[in-house]
Design a protein around this motif. Sequence first.
Motif, PDB file in Angstrom:
ATOM      1  N   ASP A   1       0.816  -1.226   0.000  1.00 21.38           N
ATOM      2  CA  ASP A   1       0.000   0.000   0.000  1.00 21.38           C
ATOM      3  C   ASP A   1       0.845   1.269   0.000  1.00 21.38           C
ATOM      4  N   HIS A   2       2.064   1.186   0.522  1.00 23.08           N
ATOM      5  CA  HIS A   2       2.817   2.410   0.786  1.00 23.08           C
ATOM      6  C   HIS A   2       4.139   2.551   0.031  1.00 23.08           C
ATOM      7  N   LEU A   3       4.516   1.554  -0.762  1.00 21.23           N
ATOM      8  CA  LEU A   3       5.765   1.684  -1.521  1.00 21.23           C
ATOM      9  C   LEU A   3       5.657   2.746  -2.610  1.00 21.23           C
ATOM     10  N   ALA A   4       4.445   3.019  -3.057  1.00 25.72           N
ATOM     11  CA  ALA A   4       4.229   4.062  -4.058  1.00 25.72           C
ATOM     12  C   ALA A   4       2.902   4.752  -3.763  1.00 25.72           C
ATOM     13  N   ARG A   5       2.799   5.975  -4.221  1.00 22.05           N
ATOM     14  CA  ARG A   5       1.599   6.772  -3.945  1.00 22.05           C
ATOM     15  C   ARG A   5       0.381   6.216  -4.670  1.00 22.05           C
ATOM     16  N   ARG A   6      -0.740   6.127  -3.956  1.00 19.52           N
ATOM     17  CA  ARG A   6      -2.036   5.793  -4.550  1.00 19.52           C
ATOM     18  C   ARG A   6      -2.920   7.024  -4.503  1.00 19.52           C
ATOM     19  N   GLU A   7      -3.540   7.360  -5.633  1.00 17.45           N
ATOM     20  CA  GLU A   7      -4.433   8.518  -5.657  1.00 17.45           C
ATOM     21  C   GLU A   7      -5.884   8.113  -5.442  1.00 17.45           C
ATOM     22  N   TRP A   8      -6.287   6.980  -6.002  1.00 27.17           N
ATOM     23  CA  TRP A   8      -7.705   6.615  -5.896  1.00 27.17           C
ATOM     24  C   TRP A   8      -7.961   5.130  -5.697  1.00 27.17           C
ATOM     25  N   LEU A   9      -6.971   4.277  -5.923  1.00 27.95           N
ATOM     26  CA  LEU A   9      -7.176   2.861  -5.639  1.00 27.95           C
ATOM     27  C   LEU A   9      -7.262   2.652  -4.125  1.00 27.95           C
ATOM     28  N   PRO A  10      -8.263   1.937  -3.636  1.00 24.78           N
ATOM     29  CA  PRO A  10      -8.363   1.711  -2.188  1.00 24.78           C
ATOM     30  C   PRO A  10      -7.253   0.805  -1.692  1.00 24.78           C
ATOM     31  N   GLY A  11      -6.901   0.972  -0.434  1.00 29.44           N
ATOM     32  CA  GLY A  11      -5.855   0.167   0.164  1.00 29.44           C
ATOM     33  C   GLY A  11      -6.360  -1.194   0.601  1.00 29.44           C
ATOM     34  N   SER A  12      -5.491  -1.935   1.253  1.00 31.14           N
ATOM     35  CA  SER A  12      -5.818  -3.290   1.685  1.00 31.14           C
ATOM     36  C   SER A  12      -6.544  -3.265   3.023  1.00 31.14           C
ATOM     37  N   SER A  13      -7.177  -4.390   3.332  1.00 29.39           N
ATOM     38  CA  SER A  13      -7.863  -4.514   4.625  1.00 29.39           C
ATOM     39  C   SER A  13      -8.076  -5.993   4.919  1.00 29.39           C
ATOM     40  N   GLY A  14      -8.380  -6.271   6.180  1.00 25.89           N
ATOM     41  CA  GLY A  14      -8.769  -7.616   6.549  1.00 25.89           C
ATOM     42  C   GLY A  14     -10.193  -7.895   6.105  1.00 25.89           C
ATOM     43  N   LEU A  15     -10.558  -9.172   6.066  1.00 26.15           N
ATOM     44  CA  LEU A  15     -11.858  -9.544   5.511  1.00 26.15           C
ATOM     45  C   LEU A  15     -12.376 -10.782   6.236  1.00 26.15           C
ATOM     46  N   ARG A  16     -13.626 -10.712   6.665  1.00 28.13           N
ATOM     47  CA  ARG A  16     -14.295 -11.897   7.213  1.00 28.13           C
ATOM     48  C   ARG A  16     -15.019 -12.595   6.066  1.00 28.13           C
ATOM     49  N   LEU A  17     -14.581 -13.785   5.716  1.00 26.41           N
ATOM     50  CA  LEU A  17     -15.140 -14.499   4.564  1.00 26.41           C
ATOM     51  C   LEU A  17     -16.457 -15.186   4.891  1.00 26.41           C
ATOM     52  N   ARG A  18     -16.564 -15.702   6.105  1.00 26.68           N
ATOM     53  CA  ARG A  18     -17.797 -16.409   6.469  1.00 26.68           C
ATOM     54  C   ARG A  18     -18.978 -15.429   6.448  1.00 26.68           C
ATOM     55  N   GLY A  19     -19.998 -15.770   5.691  1.00 28.16           N
ATOM     56  CA  GLY A  19     -21.168 -14.910   5.581  1.00 28.16           C
ATOM     57  C   GLY A  19     -21.060 -13.838   4.514  1.00 28.16           C
ATOM     58  N   SER A  20     -19.904 -13.733   3.864  1.00 25.67           N
ATOM     59  CA  SER A  20     -19.700 -12.735   2.823  1.00 25.67           C
ATOM     60  C   SER A  20     -19.866 -13.375   1.446  1.00 25.67           C
ATOM     61  N   PRO A  21     -20.394 -12.626   0.458  1.00 25.60           N
ATOM     62  CA  PRO A  21     -20.442 -13.160  -0.914  1.00 25.60           C
ATOM     63  C   PRO A  21     -19.057 -13.532  -1.430  1.00 25.60           C
ATOM     64  N   LEU A  22     -18.021 -12.860  -0.910  1.00 20.83           N
ATOM     65  CA  LEU A  22     -16.663 -13.161  -1.351  1.00 20.83           C
ATOM     66  C   LEU A  22     -16.175 -14.500  -0.809  1.00 20.83           C
ATOM     67  N   GLY A  23     -16.776 -14.962   0.271  1.00 21.98           N
ATOM     68  CA  GLY A  23     -16.406 -16.253   0.832  1.00 21.98           C
ATOM     69  C   GLY A  23     -17.300 -17.389   0.375  1.00 21.98           C
ATOM     70  N   ALA A  24     -18.428 -17.069  -0.240  1.00 23.45           N
ATOM     71  CA  ALA A  24     -19.402 -18.097  -0.604  1.00 23.45           C
ATOM     72  C   ALA A  24     -18.839 -19.195  -1.506  1.00 23.45           C
ATOM     73  N   PRO A  25     -17.961 -18.890  -2.501  1.00 24.11           N
ATOM     74  CA  PRO A  25     -17.455 -19.975  -3.355  1.00 24.11           C
ATOM     75  C   PRO A  25     -16.383 -20.826  -2.690  1.00 24.11           C
ATOM     76  N   LEU A  26     -15.906 -20.427  -1.507  1.00 25.20           N
ATOM     77  CA  LEU A  26     -14.747 -21.062  -0.890  1.00 25.20           C
ATOM     78  C   LEU A  26     -15.156 -22.113   0.134  1.00 25.20           C
ATOM     79  N   LYS A  27     -14.241 -23.006   0.449  1.00 27.07           N
ATOM     80  CA  LYS A  27     -14.476 -24.010   1.476  1.00 27.07           C
ATOM     81  C   LYS A  27     -14.664 -23.319   2.829  1.00 27.07           C
ATOM     82  N   PRO A  28     -15.471 -23.904   3.707  1.00 29.99           N
ATOM     83  CA  PRO A  28     -15.798 -23.221   4.975  1.00 29.99           C
ATOM     84  C   PRO A  28     -14.609 -23.013   5.898  1.00 29.99           C
ATOM     85  N   GLU A  29     -13.527 -23.797   5.728  1.00 28.69           N
ATOM     86  CA  GLU A  29     -12.385 -23.595   6.629  1.00 28.69           C
ATOM     87  C   GLU A  29     -11.666 -22.271   6.393  1.00 28.69           C
TER      88      GLU A  29
END
Length: 516
Positions: free
Chosen positions: A109-137
């Motif tokens: 996130d910080h090695l180079a300047r970002r003007e509009w791309l969002p930075g990184s973050s943690g994510l809870r996969l369980r219950g999220s559409p982003l976790g739905a295709p993945l194995k429950p573990e």
Amino acid sequence: MDHFDVLVVGGGINGAGIARDLAGRGWRVLLAEASDLAAHTSSSSTKLIHGGLRYLEYYEFSLVRKALQERELLLKSAPHIMWPLRFVMPHDRAMRPAWMIRLGLFLYDHLARREWLPGSSGLRLRGSPLGAPLKPEFERGFVYSDGWVDDARLVLLNALDARARGAEILTRCTVTVAQRETAAEGGGWRVSLSEAGLERQVHARALVNAAGPWAETFLRQVARPAAGESLATKSLRLVKGSHIVVRRRFDHDHAYIFQNPDRRIIFAIPYEGEFTLIGTTDVELPDEAIAGFAKAEIEAQEVVYLCEQASRYFKEPLRPDQVLWTYAGVRPLLDDASGDASAVTRDYLLETHGDGAPLLSVWGGKITTFRKLAEDAADLLGEMLGDARPAWTAAACLPGGDLSEWIGAPQRPDRDFERFVQALQARHAYLPPALARRLARAYGSRVDLLLGAARSLAELGIEVAPGLFEAELHYLREQEWALDADAVLWRRSKLGLHYSEAQRAAVAAWMAARSR
């Protein structure tokens, strides 16, 4: 005999980018490509504009920073063929610890300047559409930003811009001999070209070897030193990267990055609306594997590997018999004595050869850094020719990328493109929405060169295959060097994925009937 300042050998991303930069500085440029533009490595990438998160593990901080600096700049230059993409990394406790990933993402996130791309973050996969295709573990993960690019069209746009700025672009044109002259003979390069069975002699003050996987072969077999000289050369490691395409495995617009037990990574990326692209492998090849201009092919064990690694994460296992299409490209990596092919540097080196007529060889590189590579090469060639000229590409749009005549002042690339699609549909209301979006993606603000004054689909000519009208095929032949069906279906577009065998044959017949 025609005379040029610079002859560029190779019509991949580096050759096209260098030709564009040089032509924009006012040099007389000729680019010679032995097959089609982007016919090999540059149409066979994972199609990402990215810093290379995994390269941080190999302490490639300079390379990652350079790539990250280019990321938003490129996205702005051609918002029709490049756009931002969010990546989900499920956390596998058996692999890298969470603290290491957080640290890597913080650096990313910080090695180079970002003007509009969002930075990184943690994510809870369980219950999220982003976790739905993945194995429950896989309960938690991380999300970060990078970008996507239509790699073959990126090459094409650079070639179009080079031509618009005065360069001559020759495809299916082989450099058979490049003879370096002595100072007494004129101090340049006498070059023999072969195009459609016809021989042509040209003279160039400088020569650029951007032949990609064939760069070392070009120096050893084609470029001839002047009397009493030698052309020392670096060594390349040829590493094949293969990809598979399957039916869409998830409904959202994010991509996945999966960590494998061998400490490599693969991506699973939304592709062409209906599909998922999965790759890549790292298989080291012997030099003879690409003798002539042989096309790289995926091997059965690579298909199995990609299916197995993806199946470690997806709930629904992926089988080799579900693979619809594959492609493979050979990366020409600079030999840095790394034992593991995946650890070989993706950075580039520009090498000059001797004190005679300028010769510049391009070693290595990755698609994200092509513009910077081209700028560095043009700077170096200017010094070698004794006439340094200022750089210009950092703030320039690629052809079709300036949407201001359609939407006014640019705001943010991804939103600008959506406004452009709306403007295109308003101006050409007869276009079905899916066709309007596809044409907007492919051609950007150049779309009117294709559509002309047409006021109905009928005025675009015969519909040769679904959504592909004669007006577009004529445009591709006359403006974009597309001379056969493969160029149309698999490089200028990916329509081949959407068509049946009979529909692809119809395009092939139309193109063959008009071949020169």
